[in-house]
Design a protein around this motif. Structure first.
Motif: not given
Length: 327
Positions: A138-139, A99-101, A77-80
């Motif tokens: 989210a982050n 995903r970091a790219l 739910a927090d996007g983690n």
């Protein structure tokens, strides 16, 4: 909705090996920072096709590589990102690196802030402080909503309530479609839309009148020395605030013009393919307010009536109670 490439089922529990092998190779190439264009060119040349049987495009491959299920992960739910317990086609380490790219090196992929969000502005509020709940990735880069922190544009927000966008939007959509499927409700859609558009028209007229008053105020200040600068600024500020408030509300209500009336035999099928503006119009037409409360436990993916309260728009006094908590 097409199945995810690499899986046989919509639950992402059974891997289709004939697709998993090229997907692993595509992920490996992307992990080594090969461009999506180059990877899709390779996949098409090798004869690999999408689940619909079409040629691969960079945006399509980007969406597949960005899906957590390919790495046996899921977003809470927090996007983690957390372990889903499902099979892993791509190692989680590789998935996270790919995903970091995305935002930095991949111009074909829209940034999270540019993704579409279903909830119209000002429709959802925070169950803790009453502040506006708006789109806020989210982050991890996943879509999300949160109580917008205390800022000049949104004063008073606590910033403490977050909810995953996919779970939130699915929950709201399911309840709205169920409500619209009721014969007594569907019969009122056309009338309700006209009433809301009439309300928006009145707000537009008020905005026009207030702008005229604002112009007159400026002319009066220029002509009359009796009007002090402080009095002029106070009156002008009040009118500016009222103009902005009514204009925002008018735009919000005018979204209902995109709602189809009387020609939608299958609402669920229509919803799946409807333009975003039409979906937002439906929400504006049916809902007065959506209140989002904190999750019962950190990382919880449960979205129910205790988490999200729906206040239905009251089209006429005899139709229903003003507020109904769905769940």
């Amino acid at each position: 909705m097409p199945r995810l490439y690499g899986f046989d089922d919509m639950a992402h529990e059974r891997v289709r090996e004939s697709e998993a092998a090229p997907l692993r190779q595509a992920a490996s190439r992307r992990y080594q920072k090969q461009t999506l264009e180059a990877i899709t060119e390779w996949m098409n040349a090798e004869g690999y096709r999408t689940t619909r049987g079409g040629l691969w495009r960079p945006s399509v491959l980007a969406n597949v590589l960005d899906h957590p299920a390919t790495a046996g992960l899921v977003e809470d739910a927090d996007g983690n990102l957390v372990d889903s317990g499902g099979p892993r086609i791509i190692p989680p380490k590789v998935f996270k690196a790919i995903r970091a790219l995305r935002p930095k090196n991949d111009p074909t992929h829209r940034r999270a802030e540019q993704r579409e969000y279903l909830m119209p502005g000002e429709l959802a509020d925070c169950g803790l402080c009453g502040g506006v709940v708006g789109s806020s990735p989210a982050n991890s880069g996943s879509r999300g909503y949160r109580c917008l922190p205390n800022r000049p544009q949104h004063p008073g927000g606590c910033g403490k309530v977050r909810i995953n966008a996919d779970l939130f939007e699915t929950y709201v959509a399911e309840h709205v479609l169920a409500e619209l499927a009721k014969p007594e409700v569907s019969a009122l859609i056309g009338q309700a839309r006209d009433e809301i558009l009439a309300e928006a028209s009145e707000l537009r007229a008020q905005v026009k009148a207030d702008k005229a008053r604002q112009n007159e105020l400026g002319e009066s200040y220029a002509r009359s020395p009796e009007l002090s600068l402080s009095a002029f600024r106070a009156a002008d500020k009040q009118l500016t605030h009222q103009i902005r408030k009514n204009a925002v509300q008018a735009r919000f209500l005018e979204q209902v013009q995109h709602v189809p009336v009387g020609d939608v035999p299958d609402l669920v099928r229509w919803w799946k393919h409807a333009p975003l503006a039409s979906k937002q119009g439906v929400l504006t037409l049916t809902l007065e307010r959506i209140t989002v409360y904190p999750a019962a436990a950190r990382g919880s993916r449960t979205v129910d009536g205790d988490r999200v309260a729906l206040t239905w728009r009251k089209w006429n006094p005899s139709q229903r109670d003003t507020a109904v908590t769905a769940g």
